[in-house]
Design a protein around this motif. Structure first.
Motif, PDB file in Angstrom:
ATOM      1  N   HIS A   1       8.223  10.265  -4.209  1.00  0.00           N
ATOM      2  CA  HIS A   1       8.235   8.671  -4.570  1.00  0.00           C
ATOM      3  C   HIS A   1       7.521   8.817  -6.145  1.00  0.00           C
ATOM      4  CE1 HIS A   1       8.244   3.928  -4.535  1.00  0.00           C
ATOM      5  NE2 HIS A   1       6.810   4.126  -5.461  1.00  0.00           N
TER       6      HIS A   1
ATOM      7  N   GLU B   1       9.818   8.227  -9.870  1.00  0.00           N
ATOM      8  CA  GLU B   1       9.093   7.420 -10.852  1.00  0.00           C
ATOM      9  C   GLU B   1       9.223   8.488 -11.984  1.00  0.00           C
ATOM     10  OE1 GLU B   1       5.857   5.104  -9.435  1.00  0.00           O
ATOM     11  OE2 GLU B   1       7.444   3.651  -8.028  1.00  0.00           O
TER      12      GLU B   1
ATOM     13  N   HIS C   1      10.628   1.114  -8.939  1.00  0.00           N
ATOM     14  CA  HIS C   1       9.892   1.329  -8.307  1.00  0.00           C
ATOM     15  C   HIS C   1      11.839   1.631  -6.661  1.00  0.00           C
ATOM     16  CE1 HIS C   1       7.156   1.067  -4.741  1.00  0.00           C
ATOM     17  NE2 HIS C   1       7.929   0.667  -4.239  1.00  0.00           N
TER      18      HIS C   1
ATOM     19  N   GLU D   1       0.747  -1.586  -9.043  1.00  0.00           N
ATOM     20  CA  GLU D   1       2.945  -1.322  -9.601  1.00  0.00           C
ATOM     21  C   GLU D   1       3.422  -1.751  -8.438  1.00  0.00           C
ATOM     22  OE1 GLU D   1       4.377   2.418  -8.561  1.00  0.00           O
ATOM     23  OE2 GLU D   1       4.181   1.890  -5.703  1.00  0.00           O
TER      24      GLU D   1
HETATM   25 MN   LIG Z   1       5.945   2.780  -6.609  1.00  0.00          MN
END
Ligand SMILES: [Mn+2]
Ligand SMILES: [Mn+2]
Ligand SMILES: [Mn+2]
Ligand SMILES: [Mn+2]
Lengths: 227, 227
Positions: A83, A87, A102, A168
């Motif tokens: 992840h 990003e 996200h 976030e």
């Molecule tokens: Mn994220």
DNA sequence: AATAATTTTTAGGTATGACTAAAAATAAGA
DNA sequence: TCTTATTTTTAGTCATACCTAAAAATTATT
């Protein structure tokens, strides 16, 4: 070594969320808290916890919540690694804003290919943190929690600190921070603490003064400048 | 303009495969041919064709096969665009071999984010073909079929041609071509056609001579050099 | 400790996308 | 054309991952 079949996206999301909710002190995670985060019903959580229990990814006792096994934790960390690498890729290479990454990363984190993950990692030159300042686990699953970071809300007057991480989870927060020109690496001096609403006045790099609500300040982590 | 919900990965795979099997002349696609390509049973295909029919992505009459509607075709082309862009990314940026990209691209082609696709496209500088020489559809769905390309198996003796595309479906073929040092852009001179087994002798860039079976030659497309 | 509120689990459904086995339609061969 | 072979569809199951409603366990309050 029994090579277990790949997990479904759903199973991966559960494992990841249990990891986040469990925290660094590995607290038991309740059914309801999972239901809220995963936006499903409690009964669905119970079903899945049984399944993950059978697969030895969580240890689960009825009515007592669950925690990840070390195997489950390994998987969770690997998903989080993916992840955060994605990003970082999106922001550093494709010029996404930190508020735009996200949802896409939620999809990309489920791609199965260790060659791909490690390729992206190398391509990005082994970044230590993602665009929100969250640590990126390395290939072996080690996570460098920057121990020295604290919430901006706890900083005393006149201290000068540097923004190292922002929460976030809220799209709106990230956009707001963009707007006031606050980013990772920004220098902040706390000039005042308003007792009434616990808001703070800060002075940013550019000498610009502004007020931040308690809630905003709680979602920004900083560290003392080591100049 | 009714914004239809995103298709499932399964639905996307069906639509894509119908596009490939239907070919440029948009032939009707049979249930069995789909079943074979998608590695499922014919009965599953029938089920899905009904569903895709209801969604107006294919036109389907019982026992008569199916074709994509223009809406279905648009979707297929977009998935193929993503597949080929990702393959190009993997080879050009992450140093994957052309035999290593297909499976990962099968996953990546389902990621939903037009910002991501177009970002990758720009990042790669709007490539025209993927690592196997297949054309990459542009943002508007236009595909530049290189009309001048022909199978190497059809080239006459002494002609000098350039490799512009290879069949990506076989892992083994791609590895074999690597081994004999044949890649996109390679220059080939056909020196002999063996009547017995229809194999051909060729001379590669480096003057190296070798024999190619009919089957291999059929899976390599070339064009005449325009020097 | 008894009752009330909350949390969690069970029981029973639904939609998706697969499967097997059998029936029906179509195509091929005599 | 009649019969056989092949293709395709139907009918009925199954696993996954959800759901609602009701029951059970736990926790909080009087
Ligand atoms: Mn994220
Ligand atoms: Mn992040
Ligand atoms: Mn491919
Ligand atoms: Mn390709």
């Amino acid at each position: 070594m029994t090579k277990s079949k790949a997990l479904s996206q759903s199973e991966e999301n559960y494992v990841k969320e249990i990891f986040h909710l469990s925290g660094r002190d590995k607290m038991k995670v309740s059914t309801n808290s999972l239901a809220e985060k995963l936006d499903t019903k409690a009964s669905s959580i119970t079903d899945m916890l049984k399944k993950l229990g059978d697969k030895k990814l969580v240890s689960y006792e009825k009515y007592k919540g669950c925690v990840l096994t070390s195997q489950g934790e390994k998987i969770a960390v690997h998903i989080i690694r993916k992840h955060r690498l994605w990003e970082t890729f999106l922001v550093n290479k494709l010029n996404f804003g930190w508020d735009e990454v996200h949802d896409v990363a939620e999809q990309l984190e489920h791609i199965q290919s260790s060659k791909l993950v490690d390729g992206i990692d190398r391509f990005l030159n082994f970044p230590k943190v993602d665009p929100h300042g969250d640590p990126i686990p390395d290939k072996d699953g080690n996570i460098d929690y920057q121990e020295s970071k604290v919430p901006l809300s706890e900083i005393s007057i006149d201290a000068i600190v540097e923004v190292v991480q922002v929460n976030e989870d809220s799209f709106e927060l990230l956009q707001y921070l963009d707007q006031i020109n606050l980013s990772l690496g920004s220098s902040i001096k706390v000039t005042e603490r308003v007792a009434f609403d616990e808001s703070i006045m800060i002075e940013l790099d550019d000498k610009h003064k502004l007020s931040l609500s308690k809630k905003v300040a709680e979602n920004i982590a900083v560290k003392f400048k080591t100049k």
